[in-house]
Design a protein around this motif. Structure first.
Motif, PDB file in Angstrom:
ATOM      1  N   ARG A 138      -6.242  -5.033   3.020  1.00 56.96           N
ATOM      2  CA  ARG A 138      -5.391  -4.582   1.930  1.00 56.96           C
ATOM      3  C   ARG A 138      -4.352  -3.655   2.509  1.00 56.96           C
ATOM      4  NH1 ARG A 138      -6.059   0.667   0.970  1.00 56.96           N
ATOM      5  NH2 ARG A 138      -7.950   1.597   1.747  1.00 56.96           N
ATOM      6  N   ILE A 139      -3.224  -3.522   1.841  1.00 55.47           N
ATOM      7  CA  ILE A 139      -2.186  -2.615   2.321  1.00 55.47           C
ATOM      8  C   ILE A 139      -2.495  -1.219   1.799  1.00 55.47           C
ATOM      9  CG2 ILE A 139      -0.582  -2.999   0.441  1.00 55.47           C
ATOM     10  CD1 ILE A 139       1.597  -3.079   2.712  1.00 55.47           C
ATOM     11  N   ARG A 140      -2.318  -0.226   2.650  1.00 56.33           N
ATOM     12  CA  ARG A 140      -2.593   1.153   2.252  1.00 56.33           C
ATOM     13  C   ARG A 140      -1.551   1.631   1.245  1.00 56.33           C
ATOM     14  NH1 ARG A 140      -6.431   3.164   5.769  1.00 56.33           N
ATOM     15  NH2 ARG A 140      -6.469   2.121   7.768  1.00 56.33           N
ATOM     16  N   ALA A 141      -1.925   2.597   0.409  1.00 51.17           N
ATOM     17  CA  ALA A 141      -1.033   3.080  -0.648  1.00 51.17           C
ATOM     18  C   ALA A 141       0.227   3.711  -0.066  1.00 51.17           C
ATOM     19  CB  ALA A 141      -1.764   4.082  -1.530  1.00 51.17           C
TER      20      ALA A 141
ATOM     21  N   CYS B  62      -0.731   5.488   8.244  1.00 57.08           N
ATOM     22  CA  CYS B  62      -0.065   4.349   7.609  1.00 57.08           C
ATOM     23  C   CYS B  62       0.917   3.676   8.559  1.00 57.08           C
ATOM     24  CB  CYS B  62       0.653   4.792   6.338  1.00 57.08           C
ATOM     25  SG  CYS B  62      -0.460   5.197   4.999  1.00 57.08           S
TER      26      CYS B  62
ATOM     27  N   ARG C  28       1.677   3.064   2.821  1.00 59.48           N
ATOM     28  CA  ARG C  28       2.533   2.017   3.378  1.00 59.48           C
ATOM     29  C   ARG C  28       3.203   1.224   2.271  1.00 59.48           C
ATOM     30  NH1 ARG C  28       4.591   0.967   8.482  1.00 59.48           N
ATOM     31  NH2 ARG C  28       5.617  -1.024   8.274  1.00 59.48           N
ATOM     32  N   TRP C  29       2.509   0.998   1.168  1.00 62.58           N
ATOM     33  CA  TRP C  29       3.091   0.298   0.023  1.00 62.58           C
ATOM     34  C   TRP C  29       4.264   1.091  -0.537  1.00 62.58           C
ATOM     35  CZ3 TRP C  29       3.684   1.376  -5.186  1.00 62.58           C
ATOM     36  CH2 TRP C  29       4.040   0.303  -5.983  1.00 62.58           C
TER      37      TRP C  29
ATOM     38  N   ASN D 242       7.202   0.837   1.933  1.00 67.77           N
ATOM     39  CA  ASN D 242       7.848  -0.471   1.839  1.00 67.77           C
ATOM     40  C   ASN D 242       8.715  -0.555   0.594  1.00 67.77           C
ATOM     41  OD1 ASN D 242       6.594  -1.246   4.169  1.00 67.77           O
ATOM     42  ND2 ASN D 242       5.056  -2.510   3.173  1.00 67.77           N
ATOM     43  N   ARG D 243       8.223  -0.040  -0.523  1.00 67.23           N
ATOM     44  CA  ARG D 243       8.990  -0.062  -1.768  1.00 67.23           C
ATOM     45  C   ARG D 243      10.256   0.783  -1.626  1.00 67.23           C
ATOM     46  NH1 ARG D 243       7.771  -1.844  -7.047  1.00 67.23           N
ATOM     47  NH2 ARG D 243       6.421  -3.107  -5.748  1.00 67.23           N
TER      48      ARG D 243
ATOM     49  N   CYS E 251      -8.213  -9.744  -2.082  1.00 67.29           N
ATOM     50  CA  CYS E 251      -7.529  -9.816  -0.780  1.00 67.29           C
ATOM     51  C   CYS E 251      -7.247 -11.255  -0.353  1.00 67.29           C
ATOM     52  CB  CYS E 251      -8.355  -9.112   0.290  1.00 67.29           C
ATOM     53  SG  CYS E 251      -9.938  -9.909   0.643  1.00 67.29           S
TER      54      CYS E 251
END
Length: 83
Positions: A63-66, A22, A68-69, A72-73, A57
Motif C-alpha cells: 500500500r502507499i504510505r499516507a 516516505c 507519500r500519497w 504525490n497529490r 491491495c
C-alpha cells in the motif's frame, strides 16, 4: 519555555523522520492482508490454505504510505498549476 522548545524539537524530529521514511520506502505492507496479498483460510480439517485475493491491495501486498500519497497529490497539483 524549555518544555515548549523540547516539544517543538520532538515534533520536528518525528516529522522529518517520517518524511525520510516516505522518500526512502514509499510503500508499506497492506494492513488487511498483512503483506501476503491474500487471506488465509482453513479447511474442515483445520489446515491452512490460500484464500481469496485481497481487494484492498489487489493481491500485491503493498500500500502507499499516507505521507507519500500527500506528496504525490501536492506534486500533481503543483505541476498542473505551473503548466
Amino acid at each position: 519555555m524549555t518544555l515548549i522548545l523540547l516539544a517543538i524539537a520532538c515534533l520536528a524530529f518525528v516529522t522529518l523522520g517520517y518524511s525520510g521514511l516516505c522518500a526512502a520506502s514509499p510503500f508499506g505492507k497492506c494492513r488487511k492482508c498483512r503483506g501476503m496479498g491474500h487471506q488465509l483460510k482453513t479447511d474442515r480439517k483445520g489446515r491452512l490454505k490460500r484464500g481469496k485475493d485481497c481487494r484492498r491491495c489487489h493481491a500485491t501486498g503493498k500500500r502507499i504510505r499516507a505521507g507519500r500519497w500527500l506528496y504525490n497529490r501536492w506534486a500533481r497539483i503543483y505541476r498542473a498549476g505551473t503548466e
